[in-house]
Design an enzyme around this catalytic site. Structure first.
Site, PDB file in Angstrom:
ATOM      1  N   LYS A  13      12.447 -10.724 -36.332  1.00  0.00           N
ATOM      2  CA  LYS A  13      11.036 -11.151 -36.329  1.00  0.00           C
ATOM      3  C   LYS A  13      10.122 -10.011 -35.871  1.00  0.00           C
ATOM      4  O   LYS A  13       9.107  -9.740 -36.486  1.00  0.00           O
ATOM      5  CB  LYS A  13      10.832 -12.365 -35.392  1.00  0.00           C
ATOM      6  CG  LYS A  13      11.671 -13.583 -35.766  1.00  0.00           C
ATOM      7  CD  LYS A  13      11.358 -14.788 -34.887  1.00  0.00           C
ATOM      8  CE  LYS A  13      11.751 -14.626 -33.428  1.00  0.00           C
ATOM      9  NZ  LYS A  13      13.204 -14.564 -33.173  1.00  0.00           N
ATOM     10  N   ARG A  88       8.122 -22.329 -30.088  1.00  0.00           N
ATOM     11  CA  ARG A  88       9.570 -22.470 -29.955  1.00  0.00           C
ATOM     12  C   ARG A  88       9.966 -23.904 -29.634  1.00  0.00           C
ATOM     13  O   ARG A  88      11.167 -24.183 -29.512  1.00  0.00           O
ATOM     14  CB  ARG A  88      10.063 -21.575 -28.826  1.00  0.00           C
ATOM     15  CG  ARG A  88      10.657 -20.230 -29.288  1.00  0.00           C
ATOM     16  CD  ARG A  88      10.965 -19.460 -28.038  1.00  0.00           C
ATOM     17  NE  ARG A  88      11.959 -18.452 -28.117  1.00  0.00           N
ATOM     18  CZ  ARG A  88      11.708 -17.147 -28.234  1.00  0.00           C
ATOM     19  NH1 ARG A  88      10.487 -16.715 -28.416  1.00  0.00           N
ATOM     20  NH2 ARG A  88      12.691 -16.276 -28.188  1.00  0.00           N
ATOM     21  N   ARG A 127      20.904  -3.360 -29.970  1.00  0.00           N
ATOM     22  CA  ARG A 127      19.457  -3.145 -30.099  1.00  0.00           C
ATOM     23  C   ARG A 127      18.866  -2.331 -28.954  1.00  0.00           C
ATOM     24  O   ARG A 127      19.225  -2.506 -27.799  1.00  0.00           O
ATOM     25  CB  ARG A 127      18.797  -4.527 -30.147  1.00  0.00           C
ATOM     26  CG  ARG A 127      17.297  -4.535 -30.102  1.00  0.00           C
ATOM     27  CD  ARG A 127      16.745  -5.832 -30.595  1.00  0.00           C
ATOM     28  NE  ARG A 127      16.761  -6.901 -29.606  1.00  0.00           N
ATOM     29  CZ  ARG A 127      16.206  -8.080 -29.803  1.00  0.00           C
ATOM     30  NH1 ARG A 127      15.631  -8.359 -30.956  1.00  0.00           N
ATOM     31  NH2 ARG A 127      16.254  -9.011 -28.864  1.00  0.00           N
ATOM     32  N   ARG A 161      16.820  -4.405 -23.628  1.00  0.00           N
ATOM     33  CA  ARG A 161      16.308  -5.577 -22.912  1.00  0.00           C
ATOM     34  C   ARG A 161      17.358  -6.151 -21.979  1.00  0.00           C
ATOM     35  O   ARG A 161      18.535  -6.204 -22.315  1.00  0.00           O
ATOM     36  CB  ARG A 161      15.881  -6.644 -23.930  1.00  0.00           C
ATOM     37  CG  ARG A 161      14.528  -6.378 -24.504  1.00  0.00           C
ATOM     38  CD  ARG A 161      14.219  -7.284 -25.654  1.00  0.00           C
ATOM     39  NE  ARG A 161      14.484  -8.700 -25.413  1.00  0.00           N
ATOM     40  CZ  ARG A 161      14.070  -9.666 -26.212  1.00  0.00           C
ATOM     41  NH1 ARG A 161      13.349  -9.376 -27.282  1.00  0.00           N
ATOM     42  NH2 ARG A 161      14.349 -10.922 -25.955  1.00  0.00           N
ATOM     43  N   ARG A 172      20.372 -18.161 -25.274  1.00  0.00           N
ATOM     44  CA  ARG A 172      19.201 -18.082 -26.166  1.00  0.00           C
ATOM     45  C   ARG A 172      19.474 -18.748 -27.509  1.00  0.00           C
ATOM     46  O   ARG A 172      18.610 -19.412 -28.077  1.00  0.00           O
ATOM     47  CB  ARG A 172      18.799 -16.618 -26.365  1.00  0.00           C
ATOM     48  CG  ARG A 172      18.112 -16.041 -25.140  1.00  0.00           C
ATOM     49  CD  ARG A 172      18.250 -14.540 -25.053  1.00  0.00           C
ATOM     50  NE  ARG A 172      17.462 -13.831 -26.026  1.00  0.00           N
ATOM     51  CZ  ARG A 172      17.694 -12.560 -26.390  1.00  0.00           C
ATOM     52  NH1 ARG A 172      18.700 -11.892 -25.853  1.00  0.00           N
ATOM     53  NH2 ARG A 172      16.925 -11.977 -27.270  1.00  0.00           N
TER      54      ARG A 172
HETATM   55  P1  AMP Z   1      11.710 -12.987 -27.375  1.00  0.00           P
HETATM   56  O1  AMP Z   1      11.214 -11.623 -27.102  1.00  0.00           O
HETATM   57  O2  AMP Z   1      10.853 -13.731 -28.375  1.00  0.00           O
HETATM   58  O3  AMP Z   1      13.166 -13.008 -27.758  1.00  0.00           O
HETATM   59  O4  AMP Z   1      11.591 -13.814 -26.001  1.00  0.00           O
HETATM   60  C1  AMP Z   1      12.284 -13.403 -24.839  1.00  0.00           C
HETATM   61  C2  AMP Z   1      12.321 -14.556 -23.839  1.00  0.00           C
HETATM   62  O5  AMP Z   1      10.989 -14.897 -23.454  1.00  0.00           O
HETATM   63  C3  AMP Z   1      12.916 -15.845 -24.348  1.00  0.00           C
HETATM   64  O6  AMP Z   1      14.334 -15.867 -24.253  1.00  0.00           O
HETATM   65  C4  AMP Z   1      12.260 -16.864 -23.416  1.00  0.00           C
HETATM   66  O7  AMP Z   1      12.841 -16.846 -22.127  1.00  0.00           O
HETATM   67  C5  AMP Z   1      10.852 -16.309 -23.290  1.00  0.00           C
HETATM   68  N1  AMP Z   1       9.954 -16.809 -24.357  1.00  0.00           N
HETATM   69  C6  AMP Z   1       9.344 -16.072 -25.329  1.00  0.00           C
HETATM   70  N2  AMP Z   1       8.584 -16.836 -26.122  1.00  0.00           N
HETATM   71  C7  AMP Z   1       8.706 -18.101 -25.650  1.00  0.00           C
HETATM   72  C8  AMP Z   1       8.179 -19.357 -26.057  1.00  0.00           C
HETATM   73  N3  AMP Z   1       7.360 -19.475 -27.139  1.00  0.00           N
HETATM   74  N4  AMP Z   1       8.530 -20.445 -25.332  1.00  0.00           N
HETATM   75  C9  AMP Z   1       9.332 -20.365 -24.250  1.00  0.00           C
HETATM   76  N5  AMP Z   1       9.880 -19.212 -23.829  1.00  0.00           N
HETATM   77  C10 AMP Z   1       9.579 -18.083 -24.514  1.00  0.00           C
END
Ligand code: AMP
Length: 214
Positions: A13, A88, A127, A161, A172
């Site tokens: 994404k 989400r 990554r 990360r 996740r």
């Molecule tokens: P991402 O970078 O999108 O993979 O997000 C990393 C982490 O941030 C996720 O595993 C969640 O802990 C938190 N997070 C990001 N976006 C959301 C969302 N829309 N709702 C809840 N938690 C989020």
């Protein structure tokens, strides 16, 4: 045009959002990036969510909806928004609809990026990103150049990360299947869903998204 990129962690994404930003002057709204920024800048909210993020669980709807609300009410994007990693949950999807209504905008498409689970594990554990501009690299498919300089900005620092490890990834993925994947049906029923094969080369996937967006 306002779009959502929907898919499990590691579906690509963020990578595809960056391409759309370059090509269409869209604005990327990544709640994951916003939360990571809040952590590094040491805000109260950042401190509160750090543990949840490292575990791989979702932070509360209230927090992420608040972050998106701030961006939508505070800014303008003539090229439109790409929602990356948001919504989400069903509650977030409803809230996004209401927020867009409030600022007089529509959601044009939801692009579901389909990738099989084995590929996700392989991608995520390989990554890394540029510490300066966020360009995404992969040890196998897009390694950091031999001269150690980011192809996008020339910076020489790269990071992985904290939640890109197998244990957090399992959490996740479970969060994705339990809480986020119902959004596929939700947006299908609304007539907004376009599904794209996320398994190919970066350029091929970008082509698929372009076709899906028309
Ligand atoms: P991402 O970078 O999108 O993979 O997000 C990393 C982490 O941030 C996720 O595993 C969640 O802990 C938190 N997070 C990001 N976006 C959301 C969302 N829309 N709702 C809840 N938690 C989020």
């Amino acid at each position: 045009m306002n779009i959502i990129l929907l898919g499990p962690p590691g579906a690509g994404k963020g990578t595809q959002a960056r391409i759309l930003v370059d090509e269409r002057r869209m604005v990327q709204l990544s709640t994951g990036d916003m939360l990571r920024e809040a952590r590094t800048s040491g805000t109260e909210m950042g401190k509160r969510v750090a543990e949840v993020m490292d575990r791989g669980d979702l932070v509360t709807d209230e927090i992420v909806i608040g972050l998106i609300r701030e961006k939508l009410e505070g800014g303008e994007s003539s090229g439109g928004y790409i929602f990356d990693g948001f919504p989400r949950t069903l509650a977030q999807a409803d809230a996004l609809g209401a927020l867009l209504d409030d600022v007089g905008q529509d959601l044009d498409a939801v692009v579901e990026m389909q990738v099989d689970d084995d590929a996700l594990v392989a991608r995520i554990t390989a990554r890394s990103t540029c510490a300066n501009c966020g360009e995404v690299y992969n040890d196998h498919s897009k390694p950091i150049p031999a001269d150690g300089k980011c192809t996008n900005c020339g910076a020489t620092e790269f990071k992985r990360r904290a939640d890109d490890n197998e244990e957090s990834l399992r959490t996740r993925l479970m969060a994705y299947y339990k809480q986020t994947s119902p959004l596929i049906g939700y947006y299908y029923a609304k007539g907004d869903l376009r599904s794209v094969n996320g398994l190919g080369e970066i350029g091929e996937v970008a082509g698929g998204i372009k076709t899906a967006l028309g």
